[in-house]
Design a protein around this motif. Structure first.
Motif: not given
Length: 578
Positions: A385-387, A394-399
């Motif tokens: 995310i920092a980069e 954006w949309m991101m998922v951390w599972q």
């Protein structure tokens, strides 16, 4: 030489004895789930006897047919049959009692989906665990095969050799079903009474039964909601979005939902900072199903895993696809293998562009049987995310991964190994959120924290609290902290979020905008042996194995039950006739 009737009767008694022993081992093996008295065990055996008789008759039809057609050489034909039959009975019986320990429903065709992706078993169970169960299966094989072979002569006496076949055929087609075994008591007693061989074979017909759409049965209309919203939750209609999907993190571990008080202190600390949905329910019982419900806005099925069924992917709607059409980049981080249940293919088909799995970690970082632990993965998510370019949407998922068998985590705060693993995931969640607050992206970031499903920790599926789960919206994009008590499903996230962003959701048949003025609150949840329907009037639980409502301390509401059955049938008709 032996008499035909005596021989068939001896085989019938042998099979009934094997099934009775199987019930005893099932009750003993799963005694931690439900303690059974001697009188209850007799009741289990008695209630299951008719189904055991029918199952035994079906299994003896082939020997009876051989006897009717052949006078000599019986052993040459029947010995191989009894060996194969013993193996089948043993494997089904042992698999049933072992899987019940983890999932608390009878062995069915659903398990074959997961058997085809063995990572779940090999990652969760030790070699010793599997070896001991294999020896138990071998014991059942010998107990069934050796006596059957010993009883079988080379030829039989008696002229009326066709009568056993006729009698067995009558018993085999008798209207004795799993529902015959139902107990007015703990559901465990009914499951223990149910013959595992019959249930496993019968489960292959479940889907065809659910596909049949009765006249006038169409539940889609009850899921229709408009794009209007009665409450605006966000400061911007184009936030960056991070989903954090917590493995198995049901309401049982969240104090604010009536769960255990000391498992998730970080989640408790963050709840006053965001929008907490305290009447949110996960749709299903496993990660593959919960993932589809969350990111496709799709409903759940007792017997179908849309993630694994690639042919269904074109049918599914997709939140990342909707967001990509609005200019968003999409990514998914799971610190393990994405091969289980076809996860990688599903995520790619749903338009997740960047798929980050175990190959994004060094060999030293992959320090658990499932992959990299949650603290390592949280750091990877933070750096990703920092980069990202500041102007990107954006949309991101951390599972997450660590709150799962075998519960081995680099953290030692709680004595209970399972609770400690959940506490570790909670700690990693808190650390990640605190780190994200230091980044400029926080000001327009929406963090949505949800579990994929619940976990059976001192509860059963016939308690609706298994599905009751936490959902928390955090970040600078949240207009103001509040607690929302709107009754909603995991599958409603897609339409609700899109409506908050001013984006359409009319192509999502199963996802509802819960802030629409025409929203009617109810939840529908499933697992392979049952379903839950809950609305403002109460809740109805239905056991699909016993084909009967499960008592929940109130009279069965026929209207709620009918609504649940309508959704069940409509959901199957939609995927088979899109």
């Amino acid at each position: 030489m032996r008499d035909t009737f005596q021989y068939i009767l001896s085989l019938l008694i042998l099979l009934l004895a094997i099934f009775a022993i199987g019930k005893g081992v099932f009750v003993w093996y799963n005694s931690d789930i439900e303690a059974v008295t001697w009188s209850q065990f007799f009741s289990i055996w008695w209630h299951g006897l008719l189904l055991d008789l029918r199952t035994s008759a079906i299994l003896l039809l082939f020997p009876a047919l051989v006897i009717a057609l052949m006078k000599r050489g019986l052993r040459r034909v029947l010995v191989p049959y009894f060996v194969l039959l013993a193996i089948a009975i043993a494997v089904i019986t042992v698999a049933d009692l072992v899987m019940y320990e983890f999932w608390e429903f009878k062995l069915s065709s659903v398990h074959l989906d997961y058997a085809a992706s063995p990572e779940g078993t090999t990652n969760s169970a030790s070699v010793g665990f599997l070896a001991i169960r294999a020896l138990l299966a071998l014991g059942f094989i010998l107990a069934a095969a050796v006596p059957a072979i010993g009883l079988t002569p080379k030829r039989l006496e008696g002229r009326r050799r066709h009568w056993p076949l006729i009698l067995l055929a009558i018993l085999a087609i008798a209207p004795i079903r799993v529902s015959t075994c139902y107990h007015r008591g703990p559901l465990f007693l009914s499951h223990a009474a149910t013959n595992p061989v019959f249930r496993f074979a019968d489960s292959f017909h479940d889907e065809s039964r659910y596909r049949a759409l009765p006249a006038g049965c169409d539940a889609i209309a009850t899921f229709k909601t408009s794009d209007e919203i009665t409450d605006s939750l966000l400061t911007t209609d184009r936030p960056n979005i991070l989903f954090i999907m917590l493995e198995s993190f049901g309401g049982k571990f969240v104090k604010e939902l009536g769960g255990l008080p000391d498992v998730a202190p970080n989640l408790s600390r963050l709840i006053p900072e965001g929008i907490f949905f305290d009447q949110y329910y996960s749709n299903s019982f496993r990660t593959d199903r919960g993932t589809v419900c969350a990111y496709s806005g799709w409903t759940s099925y007792p017997t179908v895993s849309p993630m694994k069924e690639v042919s269904l992917h074109p049918t599914l709607t997709s939140l990342p696809r909707s967001l990509r059409s609005a200019g968003y980049q999409t990514g998914y981080l799971y610190a393990g293998a994405m091969t289980n249940m076809g996860k990688y293919q599903y995520l790619a088909d749903m338009d997740f562009e960047s798929l980050m799995d175990e190959t994004y970690f060094t060999r030293d970082e992959l320090d658990t049987s499932w992959g990299a632990n949650d603290s390592t993965a949280a750091m990877k998510m933070y750096k990703t995310i920092a980069e990202v370019r500041p102007e990107a949407q954006w949309m991101m998922v951390w599972q997450t991964i660590s709150s799962h068998e075998p519960w081995d985590v680099p953290y030692h705060r709680l004595e209970d190994k399972r609770l400690n693993a959940f506490a570790y995931t909670d700690q990693c969640l808190g650390n990640l959120v605190d780190s994200l607050k230091t980044l400029p992206v926080w000001d327009k970031l929406l963090v949505i924290v949800i579990p994929d499903h619940g976990f059976l920790y001192k509860q059963t599926y016939d308690e609706s609290e298994f599905f009751h789960s936490p959902m928390l919206w955090l970040g600078g994009a949240v207009k103001e902290p509040k607690r929302m008590s709107v009754l909603m499903n995991q599958s409603d996230i897609a339409a609700t979020l899109l409506a908050q962003m001013g984006l359409p959701h009319n192509d999502y048949p199963w996802s509802r905008n819960v802030f629409s003025p025409d929203y009617t609150p109810f939840v529908y949840c499933t697992y392979p042996a049952g379903l839950l329907y809950k609305d403002a009037t109460g809740e109805t639980l239905y056991d699909l194995t016993a084909e009967t409502p499960i008592p929940v301390g109130e009279p069965v509401d026929s209207l709620r039950l009918q609504k649940a059955i309508n959704i069940l049938h409509t959901s199957y008709s939609l995927i088979h006739n899109p």
